[in-house]
Scaffold this active site. Sequence first.
Site, PDB file in Angstrom:
ATOM      1  N   ARG A  14       0.807  -1.219   0.000  1.00 26.97           N
ATOM      2  CA  ARG A  14       0.000   0.000   0.000  1.00 26.97           C
ATOM      3  C   ARG A  14       0.846   1.279   0.000  1.00 26.97           C
ATOM      4  O   ARG A  14       0.341   2.366  -0.240  1.00 26.97           O
ATOM      5  CB  ARG A  14      -0.963  -0.004   1.201  1.00 26.97           C
ATOM      6  N   GLY A  74       2.622 -15.351   6.320  1.00 37.08           N
ATOM      7  CA  GLY A  74       1.887 -14.796   7.456  1.00 37.08           C
ATOM      8  C   GLY A  74       2.777 -14.531   8.649  1.00 37.08           C
ATOM      9  O   GLY A  74       3.927 -14.980   8.708  1.00 37.08           O
TER      10      GLY A  74
HETATM   11  C1  UD1 Z   1      -1.612  -7.730  12.204  1.00 36.20           C
HETATM   12  C2  UD1 Z   1      -2.318  -8.652  13.201  1.00 36.20           C
HETATM   13  C3  UD1 Z   1      -3.593  -7.978  13.692  1.00 36.20           C
HETATM   14  C4  UD1 Z   1      -3.253  -6.652  14.310  1.00 36.20           C
HETATM   15  C5  UD1 Z   1      -2.467  -5.774  13.327  1.00 36.20           C
HETATM   16  C6  UD1 Z   1      -1.964  -4.556  14.046  1.00 36.20           C
HETATM   17  C7  UD1 Z   1      -1.767 -10.924  12.468  1.00 36.20           C
HETATM   18  C8  UD1 Z   1      -2.276 -12.125  11.793  1.00 36.20           C
HETATM   19  N1  UD1 Z   1      -2.626  -9.903  12.564  1.00 36.20           N
HETATM   20  O1  UD1 Z   1      -2.474  -7.596  11.086  1.00 36.20           O
HETATM   21  O2  UD1 Z   1      -4.256  -8.799  14.652  1.00 36.20           O
HETATM   22  O3  UD1 Z   1      -4.449  -5.987  14.712  1.00 36.20           O
HETATM   23  O4  UD1 Z   1      -1.330  -6.491  12.837  1.00 36.20           O
HETATM   24  O5  UD1 Z   1      -1.302  -3.704  13.164  1.00 36.20           O
HETATM   25  O6  UD1 Z   1      -0.644 -10.907  12.936  1.00 36.20           O
HETATM   26  N2  UD1 Z   1       4.952  -9.835   8.122  1.00 36.20           N
HETATM   27  C9  UD1 Z   1       6.007 -10.694   7.924  1.00 36.20           C
HETATM   28  N3  UD1 Z   1       5.797 -11.849   7.253  1.00 36.20           N
HETATM   29  C10 UD1 Z   1       4.591 -12.214   6.777  1.00 36.20           C
HETATM   30  C11 UD1 Z   1       3.507 -11.330   6.979  1.00 36.20           C
HETATM   31  C12 UD1 Z   1       3.716 -10.167   7.660  1.00 36.20           C
HETATM   32  O7  UD1 Z   1       7.128 -10.403   8.348  1.00 36.20           O
HETATM   33  O8  UD1 Z   1       4.490 -13.290   6.173  1.00 36.20           O
HETATM   34  C13 UD1 Z   1       5.181  -8.579   8.834  1.00 36.20           C
HETATM   35  C14 UD1 Z   1       4.829  -7.359   8.020  1.00 36.20           C
HETATM   36  O9  UD1 Z   1       5.977  -6.867   7.340  1.00 36.20           O
HETATM   37  C15 UD1 Z   1       4.357  -6.369   9.082  1.00 36.20           C
HETATM   38  C16 UD1 Z   1       3.831  -7.255  10.195  1.00 36.20           C
HETATM   39  O10 UD1 Z   1       4.338  -8.542   9.969  1.00 36.20           O
HETATM   40  O11 UD1 Z   1       5.431  -5.588   9.581  1.00 36.20           O
HETATM   41  C17 UD1 Z   1       2.313  -7.273  10.244  1.00 36.20           C
HETATM   42  O12 UD1 Z   1       1.804  -7.786   9.038  1.00 36.20           O
HETATM   43  P1  UD1 Z   1       0.502  -7.195   8.360  1.00 36.20           P
HETATM   44  O13 UD1 Z   1       0.211  -7.959   7.140  1.00 36.20           O
HETATM   45  O14 UD1 Z   1       0.612  -5.730   8.245  1.00 36.20           O
HETATM   46  O15 UD1 Z   1      -0.586  -7.590   9.472  1.00 36.20           O
HETATM   47  P2  UD1 Z   1      -1.989  -6.921   9.667  1.00 36.20           P
HETATM   48  O16 UD1 Z   1      -2.923  -7.452   8.647  1.00 36.20           O
HETATM   49  O17 UD1 Z   1      -1.837  -5.479   9.801  1.00 36.20           O
HETATM   50 CA    CA Z   2      -0.127  -3.769   9.399  1.00 40.33          CA
END
Ligand code: UD1
Ligand code: CA
Length: 448
Positions: A14, A74
């Site tokens: 985004r 994830g």
């Molecule tokens: C996540 C939480 C959600 C919370 C929110 C707060 C989960 C499943 N959900 O959702 O409950 O309310 O954050 O902001 O955790 N990342 C990785 N590897 C991956 C996926 C993500 O390193 O495979 C990292 C991303 O770079 C990011 C963080 O994890 O820094 C969060 O990931 P994001 O996809 O933004 O989670 P949200 O959907 O925001």
């Molecule tokens: Ca996020």
Amino acid sequence: MSRAIVLAAGKGTRMKSAQPKVLHDLCGRPMLWYVLEALRATGIDEILVVCNAELEPLLAPFGVRCVVQTPQRGTGHAVQVALAALEPRDETVVVAYGDMPLVDATIFEDVQATVDADAGTALGLVTARMPLPSSFGRVVRNEATVKKIVEFRDATTAERAIEEMNAGIYAFDERALRAVIGQLTDKNAQGELYLTDTVSLLVAASYRVVPVLAVDYRLVLGVNDRAELATACATMNERLCREHMRNGVTIVDPATTYLEPEVIIGADSIVRPNTSIGGASVLGERTRIGPNARLYNARLGDDVIVTESVVLDSAIGARSRVGPFAHLRGGNELGSDVHIGDFVEVKNSRLANGVKANHHAYLGDATIGENTNIGAGTITCNYDGVNKNATTIGRDVFIGSNSSLVAPVTIGDGASTGAGTVVIRDVAAGDRVVGNPARSIGAKKAAT
Ligand code: UD1
Ligand code: CA
């Protein structure tokens, strides 16, 4: 001592950017820098960043270990990858997301304090009450403890009405975390391994999960797009301004004053509107900066005044005045009581105490002695098309208006040049020169 895992492998789509999200600038530092600083401030001695292949080579300046997660399946998968890279320890491990730069050390401390494996608390997590709608994961409570977290996309209408959100900051008992992390599945709306599912797994294993409510939900909002980046910048800037104001600095208009984290400003200084002060700038006491000033890596003594000017990588001694409309371009050392006036550019030059260049001049690669006066329109012709050459001017020298000093050239102590002189050869101490090319008209006779 405890460890932290910072998740930053997500694509950050985004942001619509070629640059990884966590490296986007926020008040002069990459977003990730703030997260690491806050963690370190709580005594965390080892940080592992989970990143993607593009981010990995860019993490060297941060002094952290990193591990690449491919593919990104994830947040739960990211923690699996991290744990596989870490030697197991019997202590608390903090998990945070790299896109939450406003989280301060207090929040990390509070969440770590809740974990107590012996008493059955395997996880403390930060929650926040925030206005709906919100796409954050919802915290489903069982009175004082957390029963589960439901991701927004998987939530029922009733669950979506819950106003307590999962902030995404966790302190786990590492042993308990390792015991359940392998049990995550991707049977959910996003087909991912959710870190948030560890909550119900820990609860099922008879552990307690304790919520830590954030005092201010805005600090845990995170940054997902450029609009949120601007909001985070404003919040951070407000925080930086407030710190300085508490320390005795007057900031006339915090909304148009832009500060960076490591700037030091002496007490009773006044910062006027539309001014930015960044890098490793250190300002003395009672300085007056702005309006419309930009300082970067500037070192200012006490009582220095800089108005409507740019000062980069330069030191300025006590009581000196710069501006309006001056440009100190870098590598300058100015003594005390120096005056640099309007439309004067100074680069890589040393000006001793009391030097004055009040109007329209270029001083580059120059060394100028005490109390020398540089007339309007003076140019150090430091570039011959191939090399940059030095100009050395002694003390108590008078450089007449519109003089051109063709470097390399030395002008001795007490010498003077007439208006419009083009100096192409060295001038002896006490001599007076005029014309183009400059010729001597002899030393000024001592007053009888
Ligand atoms: C996540 C939480 C959600 C919370 C929110 C707060 C989960 C499943 N959900 O959702 O409950 O309310 O954050 O902001 O955790 N990342 C990785 N590897 C991956 C996926 C993500 O390193 O495979 C990292 C991303 O770079 C990011 C963080 O994890 O820094 C969060 O990931 P994001 O996809 O933004 O989670 P949200 O959907 O925001
Ligand atoms: Ca996020």
